[in-house]
Design an enzyme around this catalytic site. Structure first.
Site, PDB file in Angstrom:
ATOM      1  N   GLU A 193      -3.319  -4.558   6.099  1.00  0.00           N
ATOM      2  CA  GLU A 193      -4.477  -5.444   6.037  1.00  0.00           C
ATOM      3  C   GLU A 193      -4.472  -6.394   4.852  1.00  0.00           C
ATOM      4  O   GLU A 193      -5.531  -6.661   4.256  1.00  0.00           O
ATOM      5  CB  GLU A 193      -5.750  -4.596   6.001  1.00  0.00           C
ATOM      6  CG  GLU A 193      -5.944  -3.747   4.745  1.00  0.00           C
ATOM      7  CD  GLU A 193      -5.430  -2.330   4.851  1.00  0.00           C
ATOM      8  OE1 GLU A 193      -5.876  -1.470   4.077  1.00  0.00           O
ATOM      9  OE2 GLU A 193      -4.567  -2.079   5.718  1.00  0.00           O
ATOM     10  N   HIS A 232     -10.633  -4.463   8.561  1.00  0.00           N
ATOM     11  CA  HIS A 232     -10.334  -4.239   7.138  1.00  0.00           C
ATOM     12  C   HIS A 232     -10.683  -5.444   6.270  1.00  0.00           C
ATOM     13  O   HIS A 232     -10.836  -5.289   5.047  1.00  0.00           O
ATOM     14  CB  HIS A 232      -8.852  -3.941   6.957  1.00  0.00           C
ATOM     15  CG  HIS A 232      -8.481  -2.496   7.078  1.00  0.00           C
ATOM     16  ND1 HIS A 232      -9.139  -1.494   6.411  1.00  0.00           N
ATOM     17  CD2 HIS A 232      -7.475  -1.885   7.767  1.00  0.00           C
ATOM     18  CE1 HIS A 232      -8.577  -0.331   6.685  1.00  0.00           C
ATOM     19  NE2 HIS A 232      -7.565  -0.537   7.512  1.00  0.00           N
ATOM     20  N   GLU A 261       0.832  -1.193   0.000  1.00  0.00           N
ATOM     21  CA  GLU A 261       0.000   0.000   0.000  1.00  0.00           C
ATOM     22  C   GLU A 261       0.878   1.259   0.000  1.00  0.00           C
ATOM     23  O   GLU A 261       1.756   1.369   0.855  1.00  0.00           O
ATOM     24  CB  GLU A 261      -0.918   0.022   1.231  1.00  0.00           C
ATOM     25  CG  GLU A 261      -1.996   1.081   1.158  1.00  0.00           C
ATOM     26  CD  GLU A 261      -2.954   1.013   2.333  1.00  0.00           C
ATOM     27  OE1 GLU A 261      -4.165   1.220   2.134  1.00  0.00           O
ATOM     28  OE2 GLU A 261      -2.492   0.752   3.460  1.00  0.00           O
ATOM     29  N   GLU A 288      -6.998  -4.192  11.868  1.00  0.00           N
ATOM     30  CA  GLU A 288      -6.704  -4.939  10.637  1.00  0.00           C
ATOM     31  C   GLU A 288      -7.785  -5.964  10.349  1.00  0.00           C
ATOM     32  O   GLU A 288      -8.122  -6.214   9.181  1.00  0.00           O
ATOM     33  CB  GLU A 288      -5.332  -5.612  10.740  1.00  0.00           C
ATOM     34  CG  GLU A 288      -4.191  -4.654  11.030  1.00  0.00           C
ATOM     35  CD  GLU A 288      -4.153  -3.435  10.124  1.00  0.00           C
ATOM     36  OE1 GLU A 288      -4.410  -3.579   8.914  1.00  0.00           O
ATOM     37  OE2 GLU A 288      -3.879  -2.333  10.628  1.00  0.00           O
ATOM     38  N   ALA A 294       0.627  -1.878  11.030  1.00  0.00           N
ATOM     39  CA  ALA A 294       0.205  -3.137  10.417  1.00  0.00           C
ATOM     40  C   ALA A 294      -0.327  -2.843   9.025  1.00  0.00           C
ATOM     41  O   ALA A 294      -0.506  -1.691   8.632  1.00  0.00           O
ATOM     42  CB  ALA A 294      -0.859  -3.828  11.276  1.00  0.00           C
TER      43      ALA A 294
END
Length: 856
Positions: free
Chosen positions: A272, A307, A126, A304, A270
């Site tokens: 996802e 998500h 991401e 997470e 973190a």
């Protein structure tokens, strides 16, 4: 040339031409320490005769084949793109390339464990970095299935989005190499695909989903951290989250398994990835951590997990709705933590940490609407901020109060069912919430999501001679440059001092909930009620707004803050005092006195952690320069006294010691640190473990009482990833101009340092007892900005530009240098100018606070 950028217009045009169907990605991770082989087969539909491009960031492309036609890489591959012409209705593209490992936490990151020499890999994609591992249409609305085939050392664990298959011998005569062939995923976006590989250790369990499926669970960490992996606790929180979300959403977990992997040198908390979430391994606790960090890990686990539905099952069409992904997960994880786990005070934590972050970000010159204008990938990168996460989540909390929590969950469930495996825009969610709540949200959306800035709410109170409220008005204001007044759903609480002596408490005696809108809102429900000792606007923290206390309430708070029974109410008062200090309405010296006089009995770990951080900033940067030195000495003395008086083994004791080590300034402070480190002084219940030893040693370095030889000796006894980062930080803390210049040069002149060492070095660089050691680096800092921006990846440039900003100087010369750079670099990239503007704004705020403190 586009470089590595992609515009929204280009993405929209490409989505009009292309519909991706499937990816087969074959990776060979045995080709050396710098690159790996990546062969990608993409099957996609297209408008016949059209042209488009596929994304790839790679040092070498060996071959490109489109529908059996060989294309010359030298002709079609340039600037992170492979040009494709003459498309057919159905197409097959094969790209054979060497892709590069990174040490920046972007793409496929490669880490060598200093403890045992083992190699660990993990992906982080991401926003636009799956193209660093395979050829891809890198945009969230071109979803497809992904099938990974991975060749790697046979001793490794290899994890992806689909359940891990049994490996087979690679078949090329190498007995120590195997191949894992994963089943295709469901239809997902490329940025949530994942690969984690290396000699990770793991523990496994399972749960039963609401639709009766057995969901395998895995928890992974590096081998050298295996003894510290508390997998059973992670499984417990995961089960609680599954049960909560499946009940509230009314939609079963959408993937085949759920692995959680703690990986080294991770840039965020973190990520996802569908069914294969990666976490920073700072959440594997090798030493004691604060309760605040323990709670934050739980919130992150549930963030997470949320998500998996919001972001992974249903995904935004373009990155302008990134905020909705992150804000929803932050809100959902907080309510789940509060209602499904033992951390029932999660909303107090949310106020102390998330809202503090949001208010700070929303008052910078770079603030923006929650629904930001995202024209290209560079816009996305700079919008991973406190607006996207914390303000958005705060506004969602306000929306939940506006429509009702049951209607909100019902609308979200309808949204998941209607748009499963698809892509959406904000309006798609609002349609469902309007249907379940009966509220028209178009006006709400415009005011809250499409405008920037934070409002301030303060009460105006008139009382009769008998001490009864005759009028109470809530006055709403907005900053001149973001002058929107908004509707707020909030509560007003009345608090009175009750009891005597040590039994005295400040308790809520009355509460009303109402809608506030416009400049002035009368609260007739409170007329005729006895005037309380403290009036708290936004009681229970439903609204997103800064709050102020009237004069009588502020005096009560200063005297009795520690006696407020409700932790959330205390947190709101703490926050109000801090906002007033940052805004120059409350002298920083008064804030220091408020903290030191009330923090001893605070029970909430995150409130303590946040407040102590603000105390250090106020003392070092907001107090008037002529009294700063004596204030810092006083703060250090007081923190040591608080540590000695705290309950043995308590979280507060631990935090006071850590904060004392951070602000230590004098020889007396250094003597205490040395005695704690060497065992000459002991506090009952306090263990000087590995990580705390590093913090004490850094305090000694800053005060000039420990040298590089002692840092080197400490590293020799803790030659781990954590130890190397702590040593880099301690080294950069050395209090000489020469040492600061060396730290500066290590980051600016070399790309060898991985992301975690860069971050640690920046923290040490700005840890100073005497800011004067940074004065000689102001000019080199501004001279380095453009080269850093053009030569480094976004994350590394951002990390270095923030990390090396000599903020502790907090003086007019630093402000003027920042203004001069902006004036001289009007054509610099907007994202770079934003970083400089944010740093400059922090300095200007410090100067304004100093002036206010000097006037007091």
């Amino acid at each position: 040339m586009p470089g590595e950028n992609l515009t929204r217009v280009e993405a929209t045009e490409r989505a009009g031409v292309v519909q991706s169907r499937s990816y087969d990605v074959v990776l060979d991770l045995t080709t050396g320490p710098t690159t790996f082989r990546s062969t990608t087969t993409i099957r996609f539909d297209a408008t016949p005769g059209a042209s488009t491009f596929v994304d790839l960031v790679a040092p070498t492309v060996h071959a490109v084949t489109l529908n059996g036609r060989s294309l010359d890489p030298a002709q079609v591959f340039a600037d992170s793109r492979i040009a494709l012409d003459g498309l057919e209705a159905t197409n097959e593209l094969v790209v054979d390339a060497d892709c590069a490992y990174t040490n920046t936490g972007e793409g496929l990151h490669r880490f060598v464990d200093p403890a045992d020499g083992e190699v660990y890999l993990y992906s982080q994609f991401e926003v636009p970095d799956s193209r660093r591992m395979f050829a891809v249409f890198e945009q969230p609305d071109l979803k497809a299935t992904f099938a990974f085939t991975v060749t790697a050392p046979s001793s490794w664990a290899v994890v992806s989005n689909s359940p891990t298959p049994e490996p087979t011998p690679a078949g090329d005569g190498r007995e120590d190499v195997a191949t894992w062939t994963f089943e295709p995923t469901t239809v997902i976006s490329s940025y949530i695909t994942a690969l984690v590989a290396g000699p990770y250790v793991s523990e496994h369990s399972e749960l039963t989903s609401s639709d009766g499926r057995t969901i395998p669970l895995g928890v992974y960490a590096r081998r050298s951290l295996a003894d510290h992996l508390d997998a059973d606790y992670v499984f417990d929180k995961t089960r609680e989250g599954f049960a909560y979300y499946e009940e509230k959403f009314g939609v079963p977990y959408p993937f085949a398994k759920y692995d959680q992997l703690f990986v080294p040198e991770f840039n965020a908390g973190a990520m996802e990835n569908a069914g294969a979430v990666t976490f920073t391994e700072t959440y594997v606790f090798r030493s004691k951590v604060t309760d605040a960090v323990k709670e934050r890990r739980v919130v992150t686990i549930l963030h997470e997990l949320a998500h998996m539905w919001f972001g992974d099952l249903v995904t935004m069409k373009w990155w302008n709705d990134l905020w909705l992904n992150e804000s929803f997960a932050e809100w959902a994880s907080t309510i789940a933590t509060a209602e499904a786990t033992e951390w029932t005070g999660a909303w107090t934590t949310f106020n102390a940490m998330e809202k503090t972050w949001a208010y700070r970000q929303d008052q910078l010159p770079s603030t923006h609407p929650i629904v930001a204008t995202i024209n290209d990938l560079e816009d996305v990168q700079v919008n991973f901020d406190g607006i996207t996460y914390a303000k958005g989540a705060s506004v969602l909390k306000q929306l939940v109060a506006w429509v009702g929590v049951d209607a909100f969950f019902a609308g979200v469930g309808s949204y998941f069912r209607k748009h499963a495996h698809g892509n959406t825009e904000l309006k798609d969610l609002l349609v469902e919430l309007e249907a379940t709540s009966g509220r028209d949200l178009s006006g709400w959306s415009g005011l809250w999501l499409e405008t920037a800035g934070v409002n301030t709410l303060r009460p105006e109170i008139e009382s009769s001679a008998g001490g009864v409220v005759s009028e109470l008005v809530i006055v709403q204001t907005a900053p001149a440059d973001h002058a929107t007044l908004r509707p707020h759903r909030l509560a007003v609480g009345f608090y009175d001092v009750v009891g005597e002596g040590t039994e005295q408490k400040l308790v809520r005696t009355h509460r009303v909930e109402l809608d506030v809108d416009g400049e002035r809102t009368d609260v007739p429900e409170l007329v005729g009620v006895a005037r309380p000792d403290l009036v708290l606007v936004n009681d229970d923290d439903l609204a997103y707004a800064k709050i102020r206390l009237d004069d009588q309430s502020l005096a009560t708070a200063i005297e009795h803050l520690a006696k407020i029974e409700d932790p959330l109410a205390r947190s709101l008062v703490w926050g109000s005092a801090w906002d007033a200090t940052r805004d120059g309405e409350m002298p920083a010296s008064d804030y220091v006195r408020l903290v030191l006089g009330n923090i001893a009995t605070e029970t909430e770990s995150t409130t303590i952690r946040t407040t102590l951080g603000q105390l250090a900033l106020a003392a070092s940067s907001y107090v008037a320069p002529e009294r700063r030195a004596e204030t810092l000495v006083h703060v250090g003395d007081a923190l040591w006294e608080l540590a000695q008086a705290a309950e043995a083994g308590s979280d507060a004791q631990f935090q006071f010691v850590k904060s004392f080590a951070n602000v230590a300034r004098t020889d007396v402070h250094a003597d205490v640190l040395r005695a704690l480190l060497d065992g000459g002084t002991r506090l009952e219940g306090l263990e000087i473990d590995t990580d705390l030893r590093w913090e004490l040693l850094e305090g000694l370095v800053v005060t000039g009482r420990a040298d590089q030889a002692e840092v080197d000796a400490a590293l020799a006894s803790d030659n781990t990833a954590n130890g190397q980062q702590a040593a880099a930080r301690a080294t950069a803390s050395t209090p000489t101009a020469e040492a600061k210049r060396a730290a500066f040069d290590r980051l600016v002149d070399s790309t060898d340092a991985p992301n975690a060492i860069v971050r640690a070095t920046g923290l040490g660089f700005t840890h100073v007892a005497d800011p004067a050691v940074l004065e000689g680096l102001v000019e080199p800092y501004f001279a380095a900005l453009v080269p850093l921006w053009t030569q480094r990846s976004y994350h590394m440039a951002d990390q270095i530009i923030h990390g090396l900003y000599p903020a502790p100087l907090a003086n007019a010369a630093l402000r003027d240098a920042g203004k001069a750079w902006l004036d001289a670099n009007v054509d610099a990239p907007p994202a770079l100018r934003r970083l400089v503007t944010e740093n400059l704004a922090a300095t200007e705020r410090s100067l304004a606070a100093q002036a206010a403190d000097a006037r007091a």
